[in-house]
Motif scaffolding. Structure first.
Motif, PDB file in Angstrom:
ATOM      1  N   HIS A 286       0.834  -1.191   0.000  1.00 37.90           N
ATOM      2  CA  HIS A 286       0.000   0.000   0.000  1.00 37.90           C
ATOM      3  C   HIS A 286       0.875   1.250   0.000  1.00 37.90           C
ATOM      4  O   HIS A 286       1.803   1.369   0.789  1.00 37.90           O
ATOM      5  CB  HIS A 286      -0.904  -0.021   1.224  1.00 37.90           C
ATOM      6  CG  HIS A 286      -1.950   1.037   1.195  1.00 37.90           C
ATOM      7  ND1 HIS A 286      -1.662   2.370   1.393  1.00 37.90           N
ATOM      8  CD2 HIS A 286      -3.277   0.972   0.961  1.00 37.90           C
ATOM      9  CE1 HIS A 286      -2.780   3.065   1.301  1.00 37.90           C
ATOM     10  NE2 HIS A 286      -3.771   2.238   1.033  1.00 37.90           N
TER      11      HIS A 286
ATOM     12  N   ALA B  39       1.191   2.934   3.393  1.00 31.99           N
ATOM     13  CA  ALA B  39       1.520   2.205   4.612  1.00 31.99           C
ATOM     14  C   ALA B  39       2.971   1.731   4.690  1.00 31.99           C
ATOM     15  O   ALA B  39       3.499   1.552   5.781  1.00 31.99           O
ATOM     16  CB  ALA B  39       0.590   1.008   4.748  1.00 31.99           C
ATOM     17  N   VAL B  40       3.606   1.485   3.572  1.00 33.48           N
ATOM     18  CA  VAL B  40       4.962   0.937   3.626  1.00 33.48           C
ATOM     19  C   VAL B  40       5.969   2.088   3.596  1.00 33.48           C
ATOM     20  O   VAL B  40       6.013   2.864   2.644  1.00 33.48           O
ATOM     21  CB  VAL B  40       5.220  -0.047   2.454  1.00 33.48           C
ATOM     22  CG1 VAL B  40       6.593  -0.685   2.612  1.00 33.48           C
ATOM     23  CG2 VAL B  40       4.129  -1.093   2.380  1.00 33.48           C
TER      24      VAL B  40
ATOM     25  N   ASP C 252      11.541   0.458   3.708  1.00 33.86           N
ATOM     26  CA  ASP C 252      11.064  -0.920   3.590  1.00 33.86           C
ATOM     27  C   ASP C 252      10.634  -1.278   2.173  1.00 33.86           C
ATOM     28  O   ASP C 252      10.191  -2.389   1.916  1.00 33.86           O
ATOM     29  CB  ASP C 252       9.860  -1.135   4.530  1.00 33.86           C
ATOM     30  CG  ASP C 252      10.234  -0.948   5.989  1.00 33.86           C
ATOM     31  OD1 ASP C 252      11.414  -1.182   6.309  1.00 33.86           O
ATOM     32  OD2 ASP C 252       9.368  -0.564   6.789  1.00 33.86           O
TER      33      ASP C 252
ATOM     34  N   GLN D  44      -2.248  -2.580   7.298  1.00 32.64           N
ATOM     35  CA  GLN D  44      -1.540  -2.222   6.050  1.00 32.64           C
ATOM     36  C   GLN D  44      -0.135  -1.697   6.326  1.00 32.64           C
ATOM     37  O   GLN D  44       0.399  -0.887   5.563  1.00 32.64           O
ATOM     38  CB  GLN D  44      -2.324  -1.188   5.227  1.00 32.64           C
ATOM     39  CG  GLN D  44      -3.724  -1.663   4.878  1.00 32.64           C
ATOM     40  CD  GLN D  44      -4.482  -0.673   4.026  1.00 32.64           C
ATOM     41  OE1 GLN D  44      -5.043   0.291   4.527  1.00 32.64           O
ATOM     42  NE2 GLN D  44      -4.490  -0.875   2.731  1.00 32.64           N
ATOM     43  N   GLY D  45       0.432  -2.137   7.420  1.00 32.18           N
ATOM     44  CA  GLY D  45       1.790  -1.779   7.786  1.00 32.18           C
ATOM     45  C   GLY D  45       2.285  -2.876   8.725  1.00 32.18           C
ATOM     46  O   GLY D  45       1.490  -3.709   9.189  1.00 32.18           O
ATOM     47  N   PRO D  46       3.579  -2.865   9.065  1.00 32.89           N
ATOM     48  CA  PRO D  46       4.151  -4.014   9.777  1.00 32.89           C
ATOM     49  C   PRO D  46       4.235  -3.875  11.292  1.00 32.89           C
ATOM     50  O   PRO D  46       4.704  -4.791  11.975  1.00 32.89           O
ATOM     51  CB  PRO D  46       5.571  -4.063   9.197  1.00 32.89           C
ATOM     52  CG  PRO D  46       5.898  -2.628   8.926  1.00 32.89           C
ATOM     53  CD  PRO D  46       4.599  -1.934   8.611  1.00 32.89           C
TER      54      PRO D  46
ATOM     55  N   ARG E 134       5.092  -6.807  14.063  1.00 34.94           N
ATOM     56  CA  ARG E 134       6.455  -6.735  14.564  1.00 34.94           C
ATOM     57  C   ARG E 134       6.488  -6.707  16.094  1.00 34.94           C
ATOM     58  O   ARG E 134       7.346  -7.319  16.721  1.00 34.94           O
ATOM     59  CB  ARG E 134       7.115  -5.476  13.987  1.00 34.94           C
ATOM     60  CG  ARG E 134       8.615  -5.488  13.990  1.00 34.94           C
ATOM     61  CD  ARG E 134       9.166  -4.217  13.325  1.00 34.94           C
ATOM     62  NE  ARG E 134       9.095  -4.233  11.880  1.00 34.94           N
ATOM     63  CZ  ARG E 134       9.239  -3.139  11.110  1.00 34.94           C
ATOM     64  NH1 ARG E 134       9.431  -1.941  11.666  1.00 34.94           N
ATOM     65  NH2 ARG E 134       9.179  -3.239   9.804  1.00 34.94           N
TER      66      ARG E 134
ATOM     67  N   GLY F 135       2.715  -6.772   6.938  1.00 36.53           N
ATOM     68  CA  GLY F 135       2.274  -5.417   6.625  1.00 36.53           C
ATOM     69  C   GLY F 135       1.762  -5.264   5.205  1.00 36.53           C
ATOM     70  O   GLY F 135       1.490  -4.159   4.746  1.00 36.53           O
TER      71      GLY F 135
END
Lengths: 413, 413
Positions: free
Chosen positions: A228, A231-232, A236, B195-197, B201, B382
């Motif tokens: 997305h 979101a990233v 990353d 939508q993210g890690p 994590r 994510g």
């Protein structure tokens, strides 16, 4: 011999041919085996028959229109070009060599010329790589540069094989019949717009092509990580498109720094997957088209591109693969055909330049099976492959007149 | 109150919803007003009616499913999300908030809860910008962020206006009826995958969203000079695609160097014209999606991108124009809704993180008309907007359970 070129008729025919298009005029889009391509072929075959020529097609759709000579067993003298057009192209690329070749033959007939060798107009199938990803398809198979087996397996973007596509278009028979028998042509000459600015810049109406540049083409496929767009975080990411952007700039730089001004490189297609505003690109297909008149500088540029591809792979964690479509050697033109062109230009009182062709042409492959040369005429601003591509009626007339004289000398009487 | 979430049923419903797709599973493609989108809506409306909810649609296709409270005049408590999916996306983005919201309401009904305020599930039209180039279409118009007049004039890539498209899809009435009356909702809460890690994590099952990042989106159009890939020498070129490649790298760099780790920028679409292997690109459309949790750093990154666009224009002789699609301010979430989320997570004995949403959501716009917050659950790696997007049944169950408790507190009894 007094040769008269009917420029009005030729202009009208070029205009009519341009009306067979799948994009709005003045742009021309005519892709292999589409209904529009087939309709244009019907129009051309009709003109050839009206001119008294005997028309045949091979299983690939290469079209031959012959004026039998007094010695029909002798190798023929061929001329011709292509009529397919990439999306949103113009009306002169290829077509000037086809309709101009026909007009040259008609002019010789009207002038009462009786050829010893047969004269043949050849309309090549798919000089442009639009549908099957490989340029000069017809002349490759005619000349043996591409085997019928390899041709059969080509697929278009919809997955249709060339074998299926040609049969659906009505071209039967076996592709094994396409390669020309040895000695079929004693000489071949192709009239074409220059697609470069030199003739116009020098104010010279004719270019005699002594060599045709060596193209290498293929596809880069880049595979990163989607995700997305919101979101990233940047560290990353493994964005396949920014990796492709870096590669496209490396391609440009390699051509600029090859050490030869003749090296040109183009990334004309960039397909981004999944292709959404808010999605990080996970995959990209990037085309490469790299040309040079010298194999050494082309190879050097290609090696530099490969080094950058490897660097990008390591730095970005994006996979980069290259699949070559072709990597053809350059062609030298036939001295005997060039000599006939010299004589013809002199007979017409027209100045000329000797030059290389940076664009590649069916003549690159015809040169493998017959002494071959090309005759260039100027085009406006050197433009081609765009709707405002233009060659003046006067320049076309001069080119066709010189072509007619050349064909007469090569055919003998 | 004992609340039981039927995880098996919810998993089956998510699976069935994913089967409404225009791309091969496991990928999901569901674009606004396509037959597939309309079929998915029918499926959802059926589920809502089975659950005893009263279903209505507005002229844009926003869908409301209401459980009337004991005080039907009081502002309702809303929950919901979207079910449209960009090309080749996954099955959890949006859908977890829609089917999870429905399951939360069903669970409250089964538990014998009697709400004072009405509870309403809201399925937003077109959170994704795929068809009309603007995200959160439904919530923008509902909240007044986009006027009915401006919405009416939007056009899809085929040139069809939103007005025509919605009517063809069967949504009548006037767009002027879409904006919500003041006080319609007393609170809104959206359940969504992260939508993210971060949650994965940290090994934490819940994220309470305190702010939603500010997106700015638009299109760059680059116009250079086309020409034949073999014929135009490198110094004579004005290649629109290599200019776009340089711009895409400048966008990436601006996000990386903004000074904020939250700045993200994406060029997800790159359309190259004419798009032929042997043609120099004359025109390119490049999308920009730039987000941040802080307006200052986003604006600074945008200014840097504009400076690079100007430099590229001057250095390459390629025209560069930017047309903004939107530039929305970030949203702060409603303290009262966040407090209900805290209570609910505590009641369920589940740990949580407070976090910002980097992706933007319909809640960004709902926050303009009601106290709003979001509840995140972890998703694998994510990832989202890709076929392997994944949230576990356990995480979904926990999210839905906390949502149900939250809705109960906000609705009162």
């Amino acid at each position: 011999m007094e040769i008269h070129i009917d420029t009005d008729r030729l202009s009208r025919e070029l205009e009519t041919l341009a009306s067979f298009t799948d994009s709005p005029p003045p742009s021309v889009t005519r892709v292999l085996y589409t209904p529009t391509d087939l309709a244009a072929r019907e129009y051309l075959k009709g003109l050839c028959r009206e001119a008294g020529l005997e028309v045949r097609e091979d299983p690939l759709g290469n079209t031959f229109a012959r004026w039998a000579g007094e010695d029909p067993q002798a190798g023929a003298v061929g001329t011709g070009s292509h009529v397919d057009a990439i999306p949103h192209a113009g009306r002169y690329d290829g077509t000037v060599g086809v309709l101009g070749g026909l007009e040259a033959i008609r002019a010789l007939r009207s002038a009462g010329f009786r050829p010893k060798r047969s004269l043949e107009l050849l309309i090549f199938t798919s000089e442009e790589p639009t549908r099957f990803g490989i340029g000069c398809l017809g002349s490759r198979v005619l000349s043996g540069a591409l085997s019928p087996e390899a041709a059969r397996a080509l697929r278009d973007p919809e997955g249709l094989s060339l074998e299926e596509a040609r049969r659906q278009a009505g071209f039967g028979g076996e592709l094994g019949q396409v390669p020309l028998p040895e000695g079929y042509y004693s000489a071949f000459v192709e009239l074409h717009i220059e697609q470069g600015p030199l003739l116009e810049r020098e104010g010279v109406p004719l270019g005699l092509v002594t060599a045709i540049a060596a193209p290498a083409a293929g596809w880069f496929e880049l595979e990163g990580q989607g995700g997305h767009a919101g979101a990233v975080l940047m560290p990353d990411r493994k964005d396949a498109f920014t990796a492709a952007a870096e590669l496209a700039l490396a391609v440009e730089q390699a051509a600029r720094q090859s050490g030869s001004p003749d090296t040109v490189a183009t990334t004309g297609i960039c397909e981004v997957f999944p292709g959404a505003v808010n999605s990080i690109p996970s995959r990209v297909r990037l085309s490469l088209d790299l040309r040079d008149t010298r194999l050494e500088t082309r190879d050097r540029a290609f090696e530099q591109i490969q080094r950058h591809a490897e660097r990008i792979r390591l730095e970005r964690g994006v996979e980069v693969r290259y699949t070559p479509t072709n990597a053809d050697p350059p062609a030298r033109c036939g001295p005997q055909v060039l000599e006939a062109l010299h004589h013809a230009a002199q007979a017409c009182g027209l100045p000329y330049l000797e030059m290389v062709s940076r664009a590649y042409h069916d003549s690159l492959f015809m040169a493998r099976v017959a002494p071959t040369a090309m005759l260039f005429i100027p085009c406006k601003n050197g433009w081609s492959h765009r709707p405002d591509e233009y060659a003046s009626p006067q320049h076309i007339e001069q080119g066709v007149r010189v072509l007619a004289h050349t064909l007469a000398e090569l055919a003998g009487s």
